[in-house]
Design an enzyme around this catalytic site. Sequence first.
Site, short mmCIF file in Angstrom:
data_model
loop_
_atom_site.label_atom_id
_atom_site.label_comp_id
_atom_site.label_asym_id
_atom_site.label_seq_id
_atom_site.Cartn_x
_atom_site.Cartn_y
_atom_site.Cartn_z
N PRO A 84 1.15 -1.95 0.55
CG PRO A 84 0.24 -0.23 -0.77
CD PRO A 84 1.47 -0.62 0.00
CG ASP A 164 -12.67 -9.79 20.44
OD1 ASP A 164 -13.74 -9.42 20.92
OD2 ASP A 164 -11.57 -9.27 20.70
N1 SAH Z 1 3.24 3.57 -4.27
C1 SAH Z 1 2.81 2.61 -3.32
C2 SAH Z 1 1.91 3.24 -2.26
C3 SAH Z 1 2.64 4.08 -1.30
S1 SAH Z 1 1.59 4.70 -0.06
C4 SAH Z 1 2.04 1.52 -4.02
O1 SAH Z 1 1.25 1.84 -4.91
O2 SAH Z 1 2.16 0.35 -3.63
C5 SAH Z 1 2.76 5.21 1.16
C6 SAH Z 1 3.00 4.27 2.28
O3 SAH Z 1 1.79 4.04 2.98
C7 SAH Z 1 3.51 2.90 1.91
O4 SAH Z 1 4.89 2.91 1.75
C8 SAH Z 1 3.10 2.09 3.12
O5 SAH Z 1 4.01 2.26 4.19
C9 SAH Z 1 1.79 2.74 3.52
N2 SAH Z 1 0.61 2.04 3.01
C10 SAH Z 1 -0.26 2.49 2.08
N3 SAH Z 1 -1.25 1.62 1.86
C11 SAH Z 1 -1.03 0.57 2.69
C12 SAH Z 1 -1.70 -0.67 2.93
N4 SAH Z 1 -2.78 -1.02 2.26
N5 SAH Z 1 -1.16 -1.49 3.83
C13 SAH Z 1 -0.03 -1.18 4.51
N6 SAH Z 1 0.64 -0.03 4.33
C14 SAH Z 1 0.15 0.84 3.44
#
Ligand code: SAH
Length: 236
Positions: A84, A164
Site C-alpha cells: 500500500p 479501452d
Molecule cells: N501493514 C501493511 C499492510 C499489510 S497487508 C500496511 O499497513 O502498509 C499484507 C500484504 O498485502 C502487503 O504486504 C501487500 O503485499 C499486500 N497489499 C495490501 N494492500 C495492498 C495494496 N493496496 N496494494 C498492493 N498490495 C497490497
Amino acid sequence: MRIDFVTIFPRMFDPLIAEGVIARGVKQGLLDVKAWDLRDYTTDKHRSTDDEAYGGGPGMVMLAEPVLRCVEAIGGGHIVLTSPQGRRFDQNIARELAAKEWVVFLCGRYEGFDHRVIEALQPDEISIGDFVVSGGELPAMLMADAIGRMVEGVVGNTGSVEEDSFFKGLLDYPHYTRPEELRGMRVPDVLLSGHHEKIRKWRKEQALRATRERRPDLLEKAELDKEAKKMMGWDE
Ligand code: SAH
C-alpha cells in the site's frame, strides 16, 4: 514475457494460469507465468515464512531470508513489491511494465515483509489503491492481467486494447450488442447506420463526454487532438 509470483499461496494463481486472457497468453507461448512457493526457500524445519515483530505489537512479519533466497533462485527480472506504500498502479505503469521482458511480483501477507527485503532488493513498490487487502496475491494478479493483455498478441485484437478506457487518457465509449431493441431500449441509430466516420465521431464524443462527467481530472491531463478540442467546444 515472463511473469513470476513469490507467495506462500501458489495455488491461488492456478485459476489465473488456467482460464482467461493470461491463460491464453500462456497457451500461445507469449507469456511464461509461474508461482513460486516461499516455503520451498525456508531455512527451518517448520518451514516458517513469518515471525513476531521486533518491538512488539500485533501481527506477524514475513521473514526476509526465504524471500531473498527465492528471488535468487528465480535469478532475474524487474522486482515489484506489492505494498500500500508503493506508487499507485495505473495504465501508464501497466504499459511501463508490459515493456519489460521479465517481472517478478513479491506478495506479502500479515503486516508485510521485514523491511530488509526492501533494503536488499530495492524493489519497485507498487500499490493498487488506497486501501489494504490481506495479501499481495490479488494485487499481483490484477497487475499481471493489466500488463499481460498489453503484450502483443495476447488479446486477439490489439485494437480492442487500444480502445479501452485510459489507453488514450480517456474513458471508454458505451458498447452495444444484439438485439437492436431490448425491453424498449434501442441501440443508438448511428451504430446501426453502417456509416463508419459518423460512428467513429460518435464514439469519440461519447468518450469525451463520459470523461468530462466522471473523471474531469483525466481530461485535464489528456492530450486532446484538434477534433477532440472542437467536440469539447474548446477550439480556438
Ligand atoms: N501493514 C501493511 C499492510 C499489510 S497487508 C500496511 O499497513 O502498509 C499484507 C500484504 O498485502 C502487503 O504486504 C501487500 O503485499 C499486500 N497489499 C495490501 N494492500 C495492498 C495494496 N493496496 N496494494 C498492493 N498490495 C497490497
